[in-house]
Design an enzyme around this catalytic site. Structure first.
Site, PDB file in Angstrom:
ATOM      1  N   LYS A 191       1.667 -14.622  -3.330  1.00  0.00           N
ATOM      2  CA  LYS A 191       2.183 -13.839  -2.216  1.00  0.00           C
ATOM      3  C   LYS A 191       2.562 -14.750  -1.041  1.00  0.00           C
ATOM      4  CE  LYS A 191      -0.689  -9.666  -2.806  1.00  0.00           C
ATOM      5  NZ  LYS A 191       0.382  -8.665  -2.954  1.00  0.00           N
ATOM      6  N   ARG A 226      -2.221  -2.649 -11.999  1.00  0.00           N
ATOM      7  CA  ARG A 226      -1.982  -1.806 -13.179  1.00  0.00           C
ATOM      8  C   ARG A 226      -2.659  -2.384 -14.419  1.00  0.00           C
ATOM      9  NH1 ARG A 226       4.342  -2.356 -12.413  1.00  0.00           N
ATOM     10  NH2 ARG A 226       3.519  -2.520 -10.291  1.00  0.00           N
TER      11      ARG A 226
END
Length: 537
Positions: A310, A384
């Site tokens: 990130k 997920r």
């Protein structure tokens, strides 16, 4: 180790963790209703402040706008304080809108002793006396009375129980401040006690339990990640389970490998802090009644993005990436405290998504629980992966009547819906209706998103040539719709089980205080899920 013999770092950790075991800062008490014509201020010299409500005049042309309208006990208290409220309100631009505060000091000759007046009288704006206005009023009062002792109020006197609940909830949540460590004294604590005339003691108890759950979820998410890792979260779950009478099982790295939880292991493989899967169970006293609800909360204790790193700015709030797991843990504890009528199981897949020699990579093929193979496209889509393990396990082993997952899953949901709505996906229309009712009652907003109707249009984007499924939409597909494709991925692991997916990436965090929602981790989802469980038939 005692604090006296602890290192500076250990003392910091102890100070931060103290918030997790602290009781609610304000003692709530229900007093008899205020007699007609009586002043709440008279004979209240032992309390720090008396609070009376004023409402905003509706814009219907019936009278002068901008003048606050007295409600229960306001006119009588003004007489006791020898106050010209209209003049003071005009000078202070107080109109009675929700959260307006007008504070007056008692006349010097009327103070002193239990028979005298309190030091201050607070006129509190309650707006149109709706649920939202009373939550905002409660939150404003919590901030205005910080550092005081006993506060006595007639705000809820004569109101229906739903409005009493809203005010108390707003007060307890609006006064929240995150765990803090340091040499400074920090912000003032909330008022030590809140006495409410005409309140229902049962409403106070249940509202306090709900607020306590939200505050716990906020505390867990606001905890810095040099303290909070998967093992620490599991230890907090064990402590809370022991106190609430919940059953608990904690799977460590060896258990996860033996049972095939490949998604959790892949995400946690790059961190020195090994992953966990926590399973909590609440069974109501009438064990055969109600339904079995399984709640799954994403528990990434810090998210660097992994190999798909990130940017710095996006990484700063990532200590809150386990907000879903914190909410599920708080809801399980509250379910036991409130004695809810449904069996509830909570699953917390916990991992730290870090960069290390064992980190998973784009292009890897990971086998998740149940044998499905997943091609990794972006290691920053780690949520997920841990959810796929937990959802598949829930369907395979727990036989839920209802399956709900809650996760700070996609930035796309936040971009599309902003910071106050969660994206809701479901394969069961009846559950959508139930959650819409829970959202209306709890104040935690949702917005239903398309799922089955976009399967054909978007589902191809998750096709893989090397695995059963790709875990993100391929760039070549040019689909976009990141929140929808994430939900379609999760849908592959729930079979025909009635299921709701809540993407809370937007409302899980706030940049500033707004009514009962406070800056930082918001605890979003705790009120929503508890309202859903209360209303579930």
């Amino acid at each position: 180790m005692s604090q006296h013999g602890a290192t500076p770092g250990e003392r910091t950790e102890q100070a931060l963790e103290a918030a997790l075991t602290a009781p609610l800062p304000t003692l709530l008490s229900a007093l008899p209703g205020l007699p007609r014509g009586a002043s709440l201020a008279d004979g209240a010299g032992e309390v720090a402040a008396v609070v009376v409500p004023v409402a905003a005049l509706p814009d219907n042309g019936a009278g002068p706008r901008g003048t606050p309208q007295p409600r229960r006990g306001a006119a009588e208290a003004a007489v006791s304080f020898e106050a010209d409220v209209t003049a003071w309100a005009e000078v202070s631009s107080v109109t009675g809108k929700a959260g307006d505060i007008l504070t007056m000091a008692a006349p010097a000759h009327r103070t002193g002793g239990a028979a005298g007046l309190p030091q201050r009288l607070i006129f509190l704006g309650v707006g149109d006396e709706s649920v939202g206005s009373l939550r905002a009023a409660g939150a404003a009062l919590a901030k205005a009375t910080a550092g005081l002792g006993v506060v006595r109020s007639s705000v809820v006197d004569g109101l229906p129980e739903t409005l009493q609940w809203a005010f108390v909830e707003g007060f307890l949540l609006g006064g929240y401040r995150p765990p803090r460590a340091g040499l400074g004294s920090g912000p003032k604590p909330m008022a030590s006690a809140l006495e409410l005339t005409g309140a229902s003691a049962e409403v106070l108890r249940r509202a306090a339990s709900t607020a306590k759950a939200v505050r716990l979820a906020r505390n867990l998410a606001n905890m810095p990640s040099n303290v909070k890792n998967p093992g620490w979260m599991a230890a907090q779950a064990a402590r809370l389970a022991a106190g609430a009478g919940l059953q608990i099982r904690i799977r460590d790295e060896q258990d996860l490998a033996r049972e095939g939880f490949g998604g959790i292991l892949a995400v946690g493989g790059g961190s020195a802090s090994t992953p966990r899967l926590v399973e909590l169970s609440y069974t109501p006293v009438a064990a055969g009644s109600g339904r079995h609800v399984v709640l799954v909360g994403k528990g990434i204790t810090f998210d660097t993005g992994g190999v798909s790193l990130k940017p710095r700015e996006a990484m700063v709030p990532m200590k809150t990436d386990m907000a879903g797991a914190g909410v599920v843990l708080a809801v399980l504890a509250a379910a036991a405290e409130l004695g809810l009528g449904h069996r509830v199981t909570g699953l917390l897949p916990l991992a730290e998504n870090a960069i290390g020699a064992g980190a998973y990579r784009p292009g890897d093929v990971v086998t998740v629980y149940g044998g499905t193979t997943v091609e990794i496209g972006n290691t920053d889509a780690e949520g997920r992966m841990v959810l796929s393990d937990a959802l598949a396990y829930a369907v395979d082993r727990l036989d839920p009547d209802v399956l709900v997952d809650i996760a700070t899953l996609t930035g796309a949901a936040s971009l599309g819906l902003g910071r106050r709505h969660a994206a809701l996906y479901s394969n069961t229309p009846e559950l959508v209706t139930a959650f819409e009712a829970a959202a209306a009652g709890s104040g935690e907003r949702i917005w239903q998103m398309p799922l089955a109707e976009v399967q054909e249009e978007y589902g191809f984007a998750l096709e893989s040539t090397v695995a059963d499924i790709s875990h993100i939409a391929s760039a070549a597909s040019k689909v976009g719709a990141g929140s929808i494709t994430a939900a379609l991925f999760l849908k592959e692991f729930v079979a025909d089980t009635p299921w709701v997916h809540l993407d809370i990436a937007g409302p899980a965090r706030a940049d500033a205080d707004e009514a009962e929602v406070t800056k930082g981790a918001t605890g979003y989802g705790a009120r929503l899920l508890l309202a859903f469980l209360r209303g579930l038939s």
